[in-house]
Scaffold this active site. Structure first.
Site, mmCIF file in Angstrom:
data_model
loop_
_atom_site.group_PDB
_atom_site.id
_atom_site.type_symbol
_atom_site.label_atom_id
_atom_site.label_comp_id
_atom_site.label_asym_id
_atom_site.label_seq_id
_atom_site.Cartn_x
_atom_site.Cartn_y
_atom_site.Cartn_z
ATOM 1 N N ASP A 404 6.924 -3.409 2.934
ATOM 2 C CA ASP A 404 7.044 -3.987 1.593
ATOM 3 C C ASP A 404 5.934 -5.017 1.398
ATOM 4 O OD1 ASP A 404 8.124 -4.462 -0.904
ATOM 5 O OD2 ASP A 404 9.719 -5.772 -0.181
ATOM 6 N N GLU A 407 0.799 -4.616 -1.266
ATOM 7 C CA GLU A 407 -0.237 -4.297 -2.256
ATOM 8 C C GLU A 407 -1.618 -4.870 -1.899
ATOM 9 O OE1 GLU A 407 3.479 -3.419 -3.364
ATOM 10 O OE2 GLU A 407 2.876 -5.504 -3.093
ATOM 11 N N ASP A 485 10.727 -2.553 -7.573
ATOM 12 C CA ASP A 485 11.763 -3.402 -8.170
ATOM 13 C C ASP A 485 12.165 -2.926 -9.564
ATOM 14 O OD1 ASP A 485 11.554 -4.868 -5.895
ATOM 15 O OD2 ASP A 485 10.412 -6.496 -6.781
#
Length: 785
Positions: A404, A407, A485
């Site tokens: 997670d 990015e 999300d």
């Protein structure tokens, strides 16, 4: 802006070389594994002409013919026609009118912080003459539709909007949110009965303006100084996907348990709570294969640790869960806490493994740990080190890894807050001899590669399981993908369908969205509807946020619990079919969850259809997507179809009013197919099905197959087949069982038929449901009417 122009050309060494005052170019016909693709590569004369690919390897050039009009032709591929002044090309109905170069920054600064970091980055790149960014102008056609581009908001057809590839941590998914967590510069065009694909092999920020600003043209742009385009022929969308995935890589077969049902929350804050969740599933007879642990399992948000207070005995936790048939998956973020004495940080600092600023100092900021530093995954030695660290989790019984915030997300850097729509590292950060702007989109890809290879190194007999939020083209080689999300909105339930379908058409097959929604508050009806839809996601996980209402299956009372339990049990009954689709995915690159246009590309009714989809080639799924919805309109394409539940037959094409009860989902089976199913178990074990029940939809010819293996590891598997004929009076079925494992029961179920009059097999007929059950234990059966 400057038009890219060439004044001369020459053909040598299986390459067409283009020469101009400011630019050079190369055109090649490349092949890999029987797939051929044109590569059109243009760069500024002062740039490095030896640019390689981060995601493709093993491509070899082939000879081709070049004619006086600059037509490039070779057997087995559509011809490519070039023009030099200005530079453009024509191929498969795609007309690229011209290629333009511009100085860096003329496209805007949305990929770069507008701070002193931006100023420094602009200064060090200002020496690049022209060619610091390029734009390809494409002539548009009204009938053309576009698919792919990975994870996107909006409807199925991506035409009419501008899409940016810049991996972004954006927790607020409005209908026009873009970009999101994934970057896939791959596009499928469909015109009538002809499809083609283009892959822009550039890791810089890229933009696909698909007839958004002007309906007569589209524009493909990159912030980088080169333009590296691959042209992938069809003629069908399926063939485009197969060829594209042959180039960038296909997913490996996942372990069977990864296709089961998973439960997660941010967070199950202590080990007894995680155990209690699993025990409650078993008490309520709801299947479950994995419990997930979010960041609160760590000691101070330090990766590769467990909290000594909340998770003091992780081996006992994972062992207790494993006794119930439940695996444990832990989250791992790339942000490493900058703390003296913390072994991971000390090792990385000693080896200079972390990203640096443009001033060549260790770049630090805040993500969950504060301060934090970030590994540079573009370097092989860093990936090897990061992969080696995962031995810690395997020794504690962890079965899978959840990547997670990759990015990479950053809350601050050097004490500065980045823009809310670009919470990442400054583009001036240094990764080896590259700026972060060039390799930003690769960060999640590199992290997953490191994780996957590390897990495989230490447990070579097991198939690694990795889930990621961020990724680039080819991410399917290393990880499943979930869509980040989302919210507990009906709009997000519906929007998950085209989002996952376009990921599938971008070569990423094993995908899912958080069932019930991550943020905001679900209710019983939303969770029940979403669980039924999620039963057809390749990756099925219920996940909710820390401030959201709890959404385990039982929290909204017996009525909704019953509907949710049935959806999950249905998923487990369908595992033989899903596992067989997964095996097909490995061989072809085609996703299990498919847009209707993949299976029916010649049908104009399905080219933009986003709220129903195919599961493989034989099942059509039409979920309810509105609160209080009791009926919906389902489109059945040309051919014979059968209601999966009742056996009622329909002839397409037809728009069919369909009831949508809460305890099942509208589902239609293609005539002539045989779907392998089994009985629902509390959890998966292996992929040999002791109970194998074929659901048969009658047609003159019937066929189905099932892939079986150990469900884990790399031992060879077996494909068993059911074949049959039906002439309206006699049904003959032959089952060729190749798996070599004992079975308790093998049957064929045929719905919506009248009572038979005889035959050479044992069968049972239920007149109330008009369902015939045929025993296939002997391998063949015959039924007469």
């Amino acid at each position: 802006m400057h038009e890219v122009r060439f004044s001369s050309y020459r053909y040598s060494d299986d390459t067409l070389h283009l020469e101009g005052t400011y630019f050079k170019g190369r055109v090649q016909l490349l092949h890999k594994g029987g797939v051929r693709t044109w590569r059109v590569f243009v760069w500024h004369r002062l740039e490095d002409a030896q640019k390689g690919s981060w995601v493709m390897e093993g491509l070899e050039p082939l000879p081709f013919e070049v004619y006086d009009d600059l037509s490039c032709q070779a057997e087995g591929v559509p011809a490519l026609k070039l023009w030099l002044d200005p530079f453009g090309f024509g191929w498969e109905g795609l007309e690229a009118l011209e290629l333009e170069a511009h100085r860096f920054g003329q496209l805007g600064k949305s990929g770069v912080w507008q701070t002193s970091e931006w100023t420094a980055f602009h200064e060090v790149n200002d020496g690049l003459p022209l060619g610091a960014g390029m734009s390809l102008l494409i002539k548009e056609k009204p009938e053309r539709r576009y698919y792919g581009l990975g994870e996107r908001t909006g409807f199925l057809d991506k035409k009419g909007r501008t899409w940016t590839n810049w991996t972004t941590d954006d927790p607020i998914h409005y209908p026009d949110a873009d970009p999101l967590y994934q970057a896939h510069p791959f596009l499928i065009g469909l015109e009538g009965d002809r499809a083609w694909g283009v892959y822009l092999d550039e890791t810089w920020r890229t933009v696909f303006d698909l007839a958004s600003a002007e309906d007569h043209q589209s524009i493909i742009r990159t912030d980088g100084p080169t333009f590296d385009l691959y042209l992938i022929a069809g003629p069908s969308p399926k063939e485009v996907i197969q060829r594209y995935t042959a180039l960038v890589g296909r997913a490996s077969l996942p372990p069977l348990w990864a296709l089961g049902y998973h439960q997660c929350r941010y967070s199950y804050t202590h080990q007894e709570l995680a155990l209690e969740i699993a025990r409650e599933y078993r008490r309520r007879e709801i299947p479950l294969d994995a419990v997930w642990l979010d960041i609160d399992y760590m000691d101070g948000f330090k990766v590769f640790t467990f909290s000594p207070e909340r998770f003091p005995e992780p081996e006992k936790l994972t062992a207790a869960l494993r006794e119930m048939g439940v695996r444990t998956v832990t989250i791992v973020d790339p942000g490493v806490k900058k703390e003296e004495g913390y072994l991971v940080y000390e090792e990385g600092r000693a080896q200079q493994y972390f990203i640096h600023s443009y001033r060549d100092e260790e770049l630090w900021g805040e993500v969950w740990p504060s301060p934090a530093v970030w590994p540079d995954f573009t370097r092989p030695e860093v990936r090897e080190w990061w992969g080696r660290l995962h031995r810690f989790y395997l020794e504690h019984g962890i079965a899978g890894i959840w990547n997670d915030m990759n990015e990479p997300a950053a809350f601050t850097v050097f004490g500065q807050e980045p823009p809310k729509d670009n919470r990442t590292l400054p583009s001036s950060a240094r990764q080896g001899n590259r700026y972060h702007a060039e390799v930003h989109n690769l960060y999640g890809y590199g992290m997953c590669q490191a994780t996957y290879e590390g897990l495989l190194k230490f447990e070579p007999s097991k198939r690694p399981f990795v889930l990621t939020r961020s990724g680039f083209a080819g991410i399917q080689k290393y990880a499943f993908v979930w869509t980040g999300d989302n919210h507990s909105y009906w709009e997000h339930l519906e929007g998950s369908i085209p989002m996952l379908l376009n990921l599938g058409m971008s070569g990423v097959p094993f995908v899912g969205a958080d069932i019930g929604g991550f943020s905001a508050h679900a209710d019983g009806e939303l969770l029940a509807r979403w669980t039924w839809l999620g039963a057809f996601y390749p990756f099925m996980r219920n996940h909710s946020g820390k401030t959201s209402r709890r959404q385990e299956p039982w929290v909204f009372g017996p009525r909704w619990e019953s509907a949710i339990r049935e959806a999950i049990r249905f998923r487990y009954r369908m595992l033989p079919y899903l596992y067989t689709l997964a095996h097909e995915t490995v061989a072809t690159g085609l996703p299990p969850m498919r847009a209707m246009v993949l299976e029916h590309p010649h049908d104009p009714e399905v080219s933009a259809l986003h709220d129903q989809f195919m599961w493989g080639s034989d099942l059509l799924v039409a979920p309810a997507v509105r609160p209080g919805q009791r009926h919906r309109l389902t489109y059945l394409p040309q051919g014979q179809w059968q209601d999966f539940w009742s056996g009622e037959g329909y002839e397409g094409p037809v728009h069919l009013p369909t009831a949508t009860p809460h305890d099942r989902i509208p589902l239609f089976q293609r005539a002539g197919s045989a779907i392998p199913t089994t009985k629902a178990e509390p959890h998966t074990t292996d992929a040999y099905w002791e109970t194998l029940v074929w659901q048969v939809s009658l047609a003159p010819e019937v066929r189905g197959w099932v892939y079986e293996d150990q469900g884990e590891g790399y031992e060879p598997g077996y494909i068993s087949e059911l074949e049959g004929t039906y002439d309206g009076y006699t049904l003959r079925l032959d089952f060729t069982d190749r798996c070599g494992q004992p079975r308790q029961r093998v049957e064929a179920v045929i719905r919506g038929v009248r009572e038979p009059q005889g035959g050479h097999s044992i069968h049972h007929y239920d007149p109330q449901t008009q369902t015939l059950t045929v025993d296939l234990a002997s391998g063949s059966a015959e039924v007469h009417w």
